[in-house]
Scaffold this motif. Structure first.
Motif, short mmCIF file in Angstrom:
data_model
loop_
_atom_site.label_atom_id
_atom_site.label_comp_id
_atom_site.label_asym_id
_atom_site.label_seq_id
_atom_site.Cartn_x
_atom_site.Cartn_y
_atom_site.Cartn_z
N ASP A 107 89.91 19.25 88.32
CA ASP A 107 88.96 20.51 87.64
C ASP A 107 90.06 21.45 86.83
N ARG A 108 89.48 21.45 85.76
CA ARG A 108 90.13 22.14 84.55
C ARG A 108 90.84 23.63 85.15
N TRP A 109 89.81 24.19 85.83
CA TRP A 109 89.99 25.80 86.27
C TRP A 109 91.05 25.87 87.32
N ASP A 153 93.57 32.40 80.57
CA ASP A 153 92.97 32.50 79.35
C ASP A 153 91.60 31.51 79.07
N GLY A 154 90.50 32.18 78.95
CA GLY A 154 89.40 31.56 78.38
C GLY A 154 88.34 31.22 79.62
N VAL A 155 88.68 31.51 80.73
CA VAL A 155 87.84 31.45 82.00
C VAL A 155 86.83 32.74 82.22
N SER A 156 85.76 32.16 82.29
CA SER A 156 84.59 33.25 82.46
C SER A 156 84.50 33.68 83.80
N GLN A 157 84.02 34.97 83.94
CA GLN A 157 83.85 35.48 85.13
C GLN A 157 83.24 34.44 86.30
N LYS A 158 82.07 34.07 85.68
CA LYS A 158 81.42 32.95 86.80
C LYS A 158 82.32 32.09 87.09
N MET A 159 82.81 31.50 86.14
CA MET A 159 83.75 30.12 86.27
C MET A 159 84.87 30.42 87.17
N LEU A 160 85.55 31.39 87.31
CA LEU A 160 86.51 31.92 88.05
C LEU A 160 85.91 32.28 89.46
N THR A 161 84.84 32.86 89.31
CA THR A 161 84.31 33.24 90.83
C THR A 161 84.05 31.83 91.49
N GLN A 162 83.25 30.93 90.81
CA GLN A 162 83.22 29.63 91.50
C GLN A 162 84.28 28.81 91.77
N THR A 163 85.53 28.91 90.84
CA THR A 163 86.53 28.12 91.22
C THR A 163 87.24 28.56 92.46
N LEU A 164 87.43 30.31 92.52
CA LEU A 164 88.16 30.66 93.79
C LEU A 164 87.20 30.41 95.03
N ARG A 165 85.96 30.27 94.99
CA ARG A 165 85.12 30.12 96.28
C ARG A 165 85.45 28.68 96.67
N ASN A 166 85.60 27.71 95.56
CA ASN A 166 85.61 26.37 95.80
C ASN A 166 87.19 26.20 96.47
N LEU A 167 87.92 26.85 95.99
CA LEU A 167 89.51 26.72 96.41
C LEU A 167 89.63 27.27 97.93
N GLU A 168 88.87 28.48 98.14
CA GLU A 168 88.91 29.10 99.38
C GLU A 168 88.20 28.18 100.28
N ARG A 169 87.30 27.59 100.14
CA ARG A 169 86.68 26.62 100.92
C ARG A 169 87.28 25.54 101.33
N ASP A 170 88.10 24.89 100.49
CA ASP A 170 89.10 24.00 100.67
C ASP A 170 90.38 24.34 101.55
N GLY A 171 90.41 25.68 101.60
CA GLY A 171 91.68 26.11 102.31
C GLY A 171 92.95 26.22 101.59
N LEU A 172 92.66 26.41 100.21
CA LEU A 172 93.95 26.44 99.23
C LEU A 172 94.23 27.84 98.68
N VAL A 173 93.25 28.74 98.86
CA VAL A 173 93.25 30.00 98.41
C VAL A 173 92.83 31.04 99.42
N ARG A 174 93.35 32.09 99.77
CA ARG A 174 93.06 33.05 100.74
C ARG A 174 92.46 34.13 100.00
N ARG A 175 91.35 34.69 100.44
CA ARG A 175 90.96 35.98 99.72
C ARG A 175 90.98 37.09 100.80
N GLU A 176 91.47 38.25 100.37
CA GLU A 176 91.67 39.38 101.29
C GLU A 176 90.94 40.41 100.80
N VAL A 177 90.02 40.93 101.39
CA VAL A 177 89.27 42.09 101.03
C VAL A 177 89.90 43.42 101.98
N PHE A 178 90.17 44.45 101.00
CA PHE A 178 90.70 45.77 101.38
C PHE A 178 89.69 47.08 101.52
N ALA A 179 89.30 47.30 102.52
CA ALA A 179 88.52 48.48 102.59
C ALA A 179 88.93 49.73 102.02
#
Length: 128
Positions: free
Chosen positions: A31-33, A56-82
């Motif tokens: 996948d490109r992104w 450069d060139g990635v839309s907000q929607k595509m970046l969000t989708q890409t990050l979710r997919n990478l997180e789902r596959d266990g490749l990316v960690r998403r950490e939310v700070f309160a």
């Protein structure tokens, strides 16, 4: 599940078989992104907008989708700070770092051979 269509004769996965689960992994890597996000995160943790500026060139929607997919596959960690506003950071997991190391080789190969590829394209286009 009938695994006869997902594995080779020696019992290993067969990415060429349509039903093989490894094909999903190859699709993600191809996948490109995803490749570009992995590269951006190879240098360390980034927030969403930092990633968006880096890739450069990635839309907000595509970046969000890409990050979710990478997180789902266990490749990316998403950490939310309160905090106000909430802060979200993305980083590579150990699995993601391993993939990023392998992808780096492809990127380096592309850098090394770009002149040859461009020359081949010019020759092809001239014949076509």
């Amino acid at each position: 599940m009938d695994r006869s269509h997902t594995v080779s004769r020696d019992g290993r996965f067969d990415v060429l078989a349509e039903a093989c689960p490894t094909r999903q992994v190859v699709n993600r890597i191809g996948d490109r992104w995803s490749l570009l996000v992995l590269y951006a995160l190879e240098h360390g943790t980034l927030r969403f907008q930092q990633l968006r500026r880096s890739v450069d060139g990635v839309s907000q929607k595509m970046l969000t989708q890409t990050l979710r997919n990478l997180e789902r596959d266990g490749l990316v960690r998403r950490e939310v700070f309160a905090s106000v506003p909430p802060r979200v950071e993305y980083s590579l997991t150990e699995l993601g770092k391993g993939l990023a190391r392998r992808v780096r080789g492809i990127r380096e190969w592309a850098y090394e051979h770009m002149d040859e590829i461009e020359g081949a394209r010019v020759s092809y286009d001239a014949r076509a």
